[in-house]
Design a protein around this motif. Sequence first.
Motif, mmCIF file in Angstrom:
data_model
loop_
_atom_site.group_PDB
_atom_site.id
_atom_site.type_symbol
_atom_site.label_atom_id
_atom_site.label_comp_id
_atom_site.label_asym_id
_atom_site.label_seq_id
_atom_site.Cartn_x
_atom_site.Cartn_y
_atom_site.Cartn_z
ATOM 1 N N MET A 1 0.844 -1.183 0.000
ATOM 2 C CA MET A 1 0.000 0.000 0.000
ATOM 3 C C MET A 1 0.889 1.245 0.000
ATOM 4 N N ASP A 2 0.627 2.169 -0.886
ATOM 5 C CA ASP A 2 1.372 3.420 -0.944
ATOM 6 C C ASP A 2 0.639 4.468 -0.110
ATOM 7 N N ILE A 3 1.047 4.609 1.146
ATOM 8 C CA ILE A 3 0.340 5.525 2.044
ATOM 9 C C ILE A 3 0.508 6.985 1.640
ATOM 10 N N LYS A 4 1.550 7.300 0.885
ATOM 11 C CA LYS A 4 1.742 8.690 0.445
ATOM 12 C C LYS A 4 0.556 9.177 -0.380
ATOM 13 N N THR A 5 -0.105 8.261 -1.080
ATOM 14 C CA THR A 5 -1.247 8.666 -1.904
ATOM 15 C C THR A 5 -2.475 8.985 -1.061
ATOM 16 N N ILE A 6 -2.465 8.582 0.190
ATOM 17 C CA ILE A 6 -3.607 8.818 1.082
ATOM 18 C C ILE A 6 -3.391 10.073 1.935
ATOM 19 N N ILE A 7 -2.139 10.512 2.063
ATOM 20 C CA ILE A 7 -1.807 11.687 2.877
ATOM 21 C C ILE A 7 -2.031 12.948 2.046
ATOM 22 N N ARG A 8 -2.841 13.852 2.598
ATOM 23 C CA ARG A 8 -3.153 15.108 1.901
ATOM 24 C C ARG A 8 -2.037 16.127 2.141
ATOM 25 N N THR A 9 -1.684 16.858 1.092
ATOM 26 C CA THR A 9 -0.717 17.949 1.203
ATOM 27 C C THR A 9 -1.450 19.261 1.041
ATOM 28 N N ILE A 10 -1.242 20.167 1.986
ATOM 29 C CA ILE A 10 -1.887 21.475 1.962
ATOM 30 C C ILE A 10 -0.796 22.533 1.806
ATOM 31 N N PRO A 11 -0.725 23.174 0.622
ATOM 32 C CA PRO A 11 0.305 24.195 0.409
ATOM 33 C C PRO A 11 0.055 25.451 1.252
ATOM 34 N N ASP A 12 1.153 26.061 1.659
ATOM 35 C CA ASP A 12 1.121 27.350 2.369
ATOM 36 C C ASP A 12 0.357 27.299 3.691
ATOM 37 N N TYR A 13 0.469 26.170 4.409
ATOM 38 C CA TYR A 13 -0.148 26.056 5.731
ATOM 39 C C TYR A 13 0.891 25.517 6.693
ATOM 40 N N PRO A 14 1.072 26.059 7.848
ATOM 41 C CA PRO A 14 0.360 27.192 8.450
ATOM 42 C C PRO A 14 0.860 28.555 7.981
ATOM 43 N N LYS A 15 1.938 28.559 7.152
ATOM 44 C CA LYS A 15 2.399 29.831 6.590
ATOM 45 C C LYS A 15 2.930 29.594 5.187
ATOM 46 N N LYS A 16 3.045 30.671 4.438
ATOM 47 C CA LYS A 16 3.474 30.597 3.051
ATOM 48 C C LYS A 16 4.812 29.859 2.933
ATOM 49 N N GLY A 17 4.865 28.952 1.957
ATOM 50 C CA GLY A 17 6.084 28.198 1.695
ATOM 51 C C GLY A 17 6.137 26.833 2.351
ATOM 52 N N ILE A 18 5.235 26.569 3.269
ATOM 53 C CA ILE A 18 5.192 25.273 3.954
ATOM 54 C C ILE A 18 4.220 24.352 3.226
ATOM 55 N N MET A 19 4.649 23.119 3.009
ATOM 56 C CA MET A 19 3.775 22.071 2.455
ATOM 57 C C MET A 19 3.369 21.187 3.630
ATOM 58 N N PHE A 20 2.172 21.413 4.164
ATOM 59 C CA PHE A 20 1.709 20.688 5.354
ATOM 60 C C PHE A 20 1.246 19.294 4.973
ATOM 61 N N ARG A 21 1.789 18.281 5.610
ATOM 62 C CA ARG A 21 1.424 16.879 5.367
ATOM 63 C C ARG A 21 0.357 16.484 6.375
ATOM 64 N N ASP A 22 -0.858 16.378 5.906
ATOM 65 C CA ASP A 22 -2.044 16.157 6.737
ATOM 66 C C ASP A 22 -2.408 14.680 6.756
ATOM 67 N N ILE A 23 -2.157 14.010 7.897
ATOM 68 C CA ILE A 23 -2.454 12.579 7.957
ATOM 69 C C ILE A 23 -3.880 12.278 8.406
ATOM 70 N N THR A 24 -4.698 13.311 8.602
ATOM 71 C CA THR A 24 -6.088 13.014 8.969
ATOM 72 C C THR A 24 -6.798 12.239 7.864
ATOM 73 N N THR A 25 -6.383 12.453 6.610
ATOM 74 C CA THR A 25 -6.978 11.684 5.507
ATOM 75 C C THR A 25 -6.580 10.210 5.606
ATOM 76 N N LEU A 26 -5.410 9.946 6.124
ATOM 77 C CA LEU A 26 -4.959 8.574 6.339
ATOM 78 C C LEU A 26 -5.771 7.917 7.459
ATOM 79 N N TRP A 27 -6.057 8.662 8.511
ATOM 80 C CA TRP A 27 -6.865 8.122 9.613
ATOM 81 C C TRP A 27 -8.289 7.810 9.169
ATOM 82 N N GLN A 28 -8.799 8.590 8.220
ATOM 83 C CA GLN A 28 -10.169 8.382 7.735
ATOM 84 C C GLN A 28 -10.288 7.150 6.859
ATOM 85 N N ASP A 29 -9.177 6.651 6.367
ATOM 86 C CA ASP A 29 -9.139 5.460 5.525
ATOM 87 C C ASP A 29 -8.847 4.260 6.429
#
Length: 175
Positions: A1-29
């Motif tokens: 299983m490629d878990i990277k495909t389940i992890i959401r990336t949110i650009p510019d969060y919490p500040k500009k230039g940061i690529m936030f790796r959101d694992i809540t999408t992984l928990w929902q799966d």
Amino acid sequence: MDIKTIIRTIPDYPKKGIMFRDITTLWQDAGGFRHVIDQLVWPYAGVRIDKVAGIEARGFVLGGAIAHQLSVGFIPVRKKGKLPAAVISEEYDLEYGTDTVEIHEDAIKKGENILLVDDLIATGGTAAAAINLIRHAGGTVVGAAFVIDLPDIGGARRIGKMGVNVRTLCEFEGD
């Protein structure tokens, strides 16, 4: 299983230039979440672990599930001022300033083996502080487990230099 495909990336969060790796999408799966917990637990089959320490806040979700799988206790590693009983504290450096993490002073008995868990390792500052806390309390850190490593930032190497084996499940380049 490629878990990277389940992890959401949110650009510019919490500040500009940061690529936030959101694992809540992984928990929902359900399958993805189960896979992650299994992959973080299996290296420790047959290893004596007395407790799992999870770093606030996403480390609580992962650490609680891992502690359940291992049939051991759980220790919350919290930001300063969040725990109700007597604590021990460890201050650590941030890019601008300092922060502090704490555990209850009775959370660890001398000689207990502790597995440290969090969702992501970047600089390793919080994990290093948690390791120092565990050691100060008399525990032995048998490993540090993370879902995501940001290898360009160097946190996993930093923790490795502290003599702690680091397990990560995926990497994202950059920060």
